[in-house]
Design a protein around this motif. Structure first.
Motif, PDB file in Angstrom:
ATOM      1  N   VAL A 113       0.851  -1.174   0.000  1.00 30.16           N
ATOM      2  CA  VAL A 113       0.000   0.000   0.000  1.00 30.16           C
ATOM      3  C   VAL A 113       0.894   1.233   0.000  1.00 30.16           C
ATOM      4  CG1 VAL A 113      -1.777   1.278   1.250  1.00 30.16           C
ATOM      5  CG2 VAL A 113      -1.807  -1.226   1.221  1.00 30.16           C
ATOM      6  N   VAL A 114       0.666   2.090  -0.999  1.00 32.65           N
ATOM      7  CA  VAL A 114       1.446   3.303  -1.127  1.00 32.65           C
ATOM      8  C   VAL A 114       0.594   4.462  -0.642  1.00 32.65           C
ATOM      9  CG1 VAL A 114       2.673   4.786  -2.757  1.00 32.65           C
ATOM     10  CG2 VAL A 114       2.616   2.322  -3.123  1.00 32.65           C
ATOM     11  N   PRO A 115       1.113   5.305   0.238  1.00 34.10           N
ATOM     12  CA  PRO A 115       0.319   6.444   0.701  1.00 34.10           C
ATOM     13  C   PRO A 115       0.049   7.436  -0.412  1.00 34.10           C
ATOM     14  CG  PRO A 115       2.531   6.497   1.633  1.00 34.10           C
ATOM     15  CD  PRO A 115       2.413   5.232   0.868  1.00 34.10           C
ATOM     16  N   LYS A 116      -0.971   8.257  -0.204  1.00 33.90           N
ATOM     17  CA  LYS A 116      -1.359   9.249  -1.198  1.00 33.90           C
ATOM     18  C   LYS A 116      -0.193  10.199  -1.449  1.00 33.90           C
ATOM     19  CE  LYS A 116      -4.417  12.270  -0.005  1.00 33.90           C
ATOM     20  NZ  LYS A 116      -5.639  13.025   0.300  1.00 33.90           N
ATOM     21  N   GLN A 117       0.109  10.430  -2.717  1.00 32.80           N
ATOM     22  CA  GLN A 117       1.230  11.278  -3.098  1.00 32.80           C
ATOM     23  C   GLN A 117       0.815  12.740  -3.070  1.00 32.80           C
ATOM     24  OE1 GLN A 117       4.307   9.766  -3.765  1.00 32.80           O
ATOM     25  NE2 GLN A 117       3.169   7.983  -3.002  1.00 32.80           N
ATOM     26  N   ALA A 118       1.795  13.631  -3.167  1.00 32.78           N
ATOM     27  CA  ALA A 118       1.536  15.070  -3.102  1.00 32.78           C
ATOM     28  C   ALA A 118       0.742  15.556  -4.301  1.00 32.78           C
ATOM     29  CB  ALA A 118       2.859  15.828  -3.002  1.00 32.78           C
ATOM     30  N   ASP A 119       0.847  14.862  -5.452  1.00 30.79           N
ATOM     31  CA  ASP A 119       0.122  15.284  -6.651  1.00 30.79           C
ATOM     32  C   ASP A 119      -1.188  14.527  -6.839  1.00 30.79           C
ATOM     33  OD1 ASP A 119       1.308  12.874  -7.193  1.00 30.79           O
ATOM     34  OD2 ASP A 119       1.940  13.394  -9.227  1.00 30.79           O
ATOM     35  N   GLU A 120      -1.718  13.950  -5.771  1.00 32.24           N
ATOM     36  CA  GLU A 120      -2.972  13.204  -5.834  1.00 32.24           C
ATOM     37  C   GLU A 120      -3.985  13.818  -4.871  1.00 32.24           C
ATOM     38  OE1 GLU A 120      -1.322   8.761  -6.934  1.00 32.24           O
ATOM     39  OE2 GLU A 120      -1.593   9.278  -4.826  1.00 32.24           O
ATOM     40  N   PHE A 121      -5.259  13.534  -5.118  1.00 33.73           N
ATOM     41  CA  PHE A 121      -6.327  14.006  -4.239  1.00 33.73           C
ATOM     42  C   PHE A 121      -7.378  12.907  -4.110  1.00 33.73           C
ATOM     43  CE2 PHE A 121      -7.994  14.804  -8.400  1.00 33.73           C
ATOM     44  CZ  PHE A 121      -9.361  14.678  -8.298  1.00 33.73           C
ATOM     45  N   THR A 122      -8.184  12.996  -3.065  1.00 32.50           N
ATOM     46  CA  THR A 122      -9.276  12.057  -2.854  1.00 32.50           C
ATOM     47  C   THR A 122     -10.573  12.757  -3.218  1.00 32.50           C
ATOM     48  OG1 THR A 122      -8.083  11.011  -1.041  1.00 32.50           O
ATOM     49  CG2 THR A 122     -10.438  10.568  -1.189  1.00 32.50           C
ATOM     50  N   CYS A 123     -11.324  12.166  -4.140  1.00 31.10           N
ATOM     51  CA  CYS A 123     -12.600  12.738  -4.569  1.00 31.10           C
ATOM     52  C   CYS A 123     -13.586  12.659  -3.415  1.00 31.10           C
ATOM     53  CB  CYS A 123     -13.137  11.985  -5.781  1.00 31.10           C
ATOM     54  SG  CYS A 123     -14.749  12.553  -6.337  1.00 31.10           S
TER      55      CYS A 123
END
Length: 102
Positions: A66-76
């Motif tokens: 499991v990779v944590p959410k990256q800085a260039d990603e968002f959760t809808c």
């Protein structure tokens, strides 16, 4: 045997249309049966998924990194999936919405 290609063709529908009502009732009673054919061997356990070889998974644990959410990603805020920033459709009141949900 000679075939007359100019003669009108007769289909099964034409033959059934000319049958009497009594013959049709008799045929219906002959073909219908109250017995349901149940194949004991055709249970959901015996179905195989195409392209899925699950035989080697008996007793094994699946491990997923499991990779944590990256800085260039968002959760809808609608579908709760993590998307890349390029998929951001709108931001209203701190709510990030992806293109699929917009």
């Amino acid at each position: 045997m000679a075939t007359d290609y100019d003669a009108p063709r007769r289909s099964e529908a034409d033959e059934l249309a000319e049958d009497s009502l009594e013959e049709l009732k008799a045929r219906r009673n002959e073909t219908q049966s109250g017995v349901v054919d149940v194949d004991e061997d055709a249970t959901a356990e015996n179905f195989e998924l195409p392209g899925a070889d699950l035989s080697g998974l008996s007793g094994e644990d699946l491990t997923v990194k499991v990779v944590p959410k990256q800085a260039d990603e968002f959760t809808c805020s609608v579908c709760f999936l993590v998307h890349h920033r390029s998929r951001l459709a709108e931001e209203s009141g701190g709510q990030l919405i992806c293109r699929d949900c917009a």
